[in-house]
Motif scaffolding. Sequence first.
Motif, PDB file in Angstrom:
ATOM      1  N   GLU A  85     125.261  35.510  54.474  1.00  0.00           N
ATOM      2  CA  GLU A  85     124.541  36.734  54.135  1.00  0.00           C
ATOM      3  C   GLU A  85     124.985  37.920  54.982  1.00  0.00           C
ATOM      4  OE1 GLU A  85     120.404  34.466  52.881  1.00  0.00           O
ATOM      5  OE2 GLU A  85     120.366  36.082  54.342  1.00  0.00           O
ATOM      6  N   ILE A  86     125.815  37.663  55.980  1.00  0.00           N
ATOM      7  CA  ILE A  86     126.228  38.736  56.881  1.00  0.00           C
ATOM      8  C   ILE A  86     127.643  39.166  56.542  1.00  0.00           C
ATOM      9  CG2 ILE A  86     126.558  39.408  59.277  1.00  0.00           C
ATOM     10  CD1 ILE A  86     123.685  38.776  58.512  1.00  0.00           C
ATOM     11  N   GLU A  87     127.768  40.350  55.969  1.00  0.00           N
ATOM     12  CA  GLU A  87     129.082  40.905  55.628  1.00  0.00           C
ATOM     13  C   GLU A  87     129.154  42.307  56.200  1.00  0.00           C
ATOM     14  OE1 GLU A  87     132.780  41.354  54.497  1.00  0.00           O
ATOM     15  OE2 GLU A  87     131.695  39.541  53.923  1.00  0.00           O
ATOM     16  N   PRO A  88     129.903  42.515  57.280  1.00  0.00           N
ATOM     17  CA  PRO A  88     129.930  43.843  57.902  1.00  0.00           C
ATOM     18  C   PRO A  88     130.487  44.891  56.960  1.00  0.00           C
ATOM     19  CG  PRO A  88     131.678  42.456  58.783  1.00  0.00           C
ATOM     20  CD  PRO A  88     130.816  41.566  57.925  1.00  0.00           C
ATOM     21  N   ALA A  89     129.766  46.012  56.880  1.00  0.00           N
ATOM     22  CA  ALA A  89     130.237  47.103  56.032  1.00  0.00           C
ATOM     23  C   ALA A  89     131.504  47.723  56.603  1.00  0.00           C
ATOM     24  CB  ALA A  89     129.150  48.164  55.899  1.00  0.00           C
ATOM     25  N   GLY A  90     131.654  47.609  57.927  1.00  0.00           N
ATOM     26  CA  GLY A  90     132.858  48.121  58.582  1.00  0.00           C
ATOM     27  C   GLY A  90     132.816  47.699  60.027  1.00  0.00           C
ATOM     28  N   ILE A 126     127.290  49.600  64.168  1.00  0.00           N
ATOM     29  CA  ILE A 126     126.725  48.251  64.169  1.00  0.00           C
ATOM     30  C   ILE A 126     125.325  48.231  63.571  1.00  0.00           C
ATOM     31  CG2 ILE A 126     125.906  46.398  65.681  1.00  0.00           C
ATOM     32  CD1 ILE A 126     128.262  47.084  67.545  1.00  0.00           C
ATOM     33  N   LEU A 127     124.502  49.227  63.920  1.00  0.00           N
ATOM     34  CA  LEU A 127     123.126  49.291  63.423  1.00  0.00           C
ATOM     35  C   LEU A 127     123.027  49.936  62.046  1.00  0.00           C
ATOM     36  CD1 LEU A 127     121.156  50.326  66.646  1.00  0.00           C
ATOM     37  CD2 LEU A 127     121.260  48.080  65.577  1.00  0.00           C
ATOM     38  N   GLU A 128     124.161  50.422  61.547  1.00  0.00           N
ATOM     39  CA  GLU A 128     124.197  51.103  60.246  1.00  0.00           C
ATOM     40  C   GLU A 128     123.230  52.294  60.225  1.00  0.00           C
ATOM     41  OE1 GLU A 128     123.528  47.487  57.842  1.00  0.00           O
ATOM     42  OE2 GLU A 128     125.545  47.839  57.051  1.00  0.00           O
ATOM     43  N   THR A 129     123.355  53.133  61.250  1.00  0.00           N
ATOM     44  CA  THR A 129     122.532  54.331  61.354  1.00  0.00           C
ATOM     45  C   THR A 129     123.422  55.453  61.868  1.00  0.00           C
ATOM     46  OG1 THR A 129     120.450  55.208  62.253  1.00  0.00           O
ATOM     47  CG2 THR A 129     121.750  53.777  63.708  1.00  0.00           C
TER      48      THR A 129
END
Length: 278
Positions: free
Chosen positions: A75-80, A130-133
């Motif tokens: 379920e963990i796929e890094p967006a970048g 990392i936090l997607e913010t």
Amino acid sequence: MPTTDAFEAERPRLLGLATRILGDHAEAEDIVQQAWLRLHGTTSDIDSLPAWLTTVTTRLCLDRLRSRTPVPHSEIEPAGSAPDVADEVALADTVGVALQAVIERLTPGERVAFVLHDSFGFDFATIATILETTPAAARKLASRARAKVRRPQPEDALADHEVVDAFMAAAREGDFASLLRLLAPDATVSADAAAIAVGTPERIDGRQEIAEFFDGSAHAALPVHVDERPGAAWYDRGTPRVLFDFEVDEGLVRGITFRAADEVLARVVRRRDTTRRD
């Protein structure tokens, strides 16, 4: 495809990072193993293995903090991947017991931002990735965490999530005296239009009235986070239907807002109940 040797060279650093964030060496080992499984299963091109592994490991830690349940690696796929800063990060000394106790009281986002920046020297652009913010939001999370860490607290002071969980436990158990102790004298309960439509009260004012309403109720409510705030939510067949959005200040519940708007419920995330030790 990165080799096993390449991953093993990164393992000590990843284990140190995960241990610092989670405060639990055994959980950290599990997280690092999940990162290896994720790496082993990826078909994506990886420009920088250290940065990729840092991103995946930290996001796995963040999910673990939010739920304290195992997260399937698929379920963990890094967006970048985060910028390649691994070579500049040295493993910090083990966190002292007192500091770790304070870190345990931080929200997941605060904890990750604080540990990555103050303990490992990550810049806020990296943390934001990392936090997607945004970098500004990441900086604010770290600043808020730093203020909590430095703020003297009585030994018996409860973190906000502990207050929420104690209140909900008292409600379930019909512990009226504890409900009264946890409520501020001028506490209020309110609701948004969607919650009122499904049957919540529009408004309740005062400690006594709120305690009477919650006394012996909320058996289907579960502990959650929403926008980094601890709360509770009534669940129906695994889906959150009404959020109990708490306002906690200095160890007391000062307000609860029932929210049932779809855009709010979409941000609800399950978390561990601190009143249960199983």
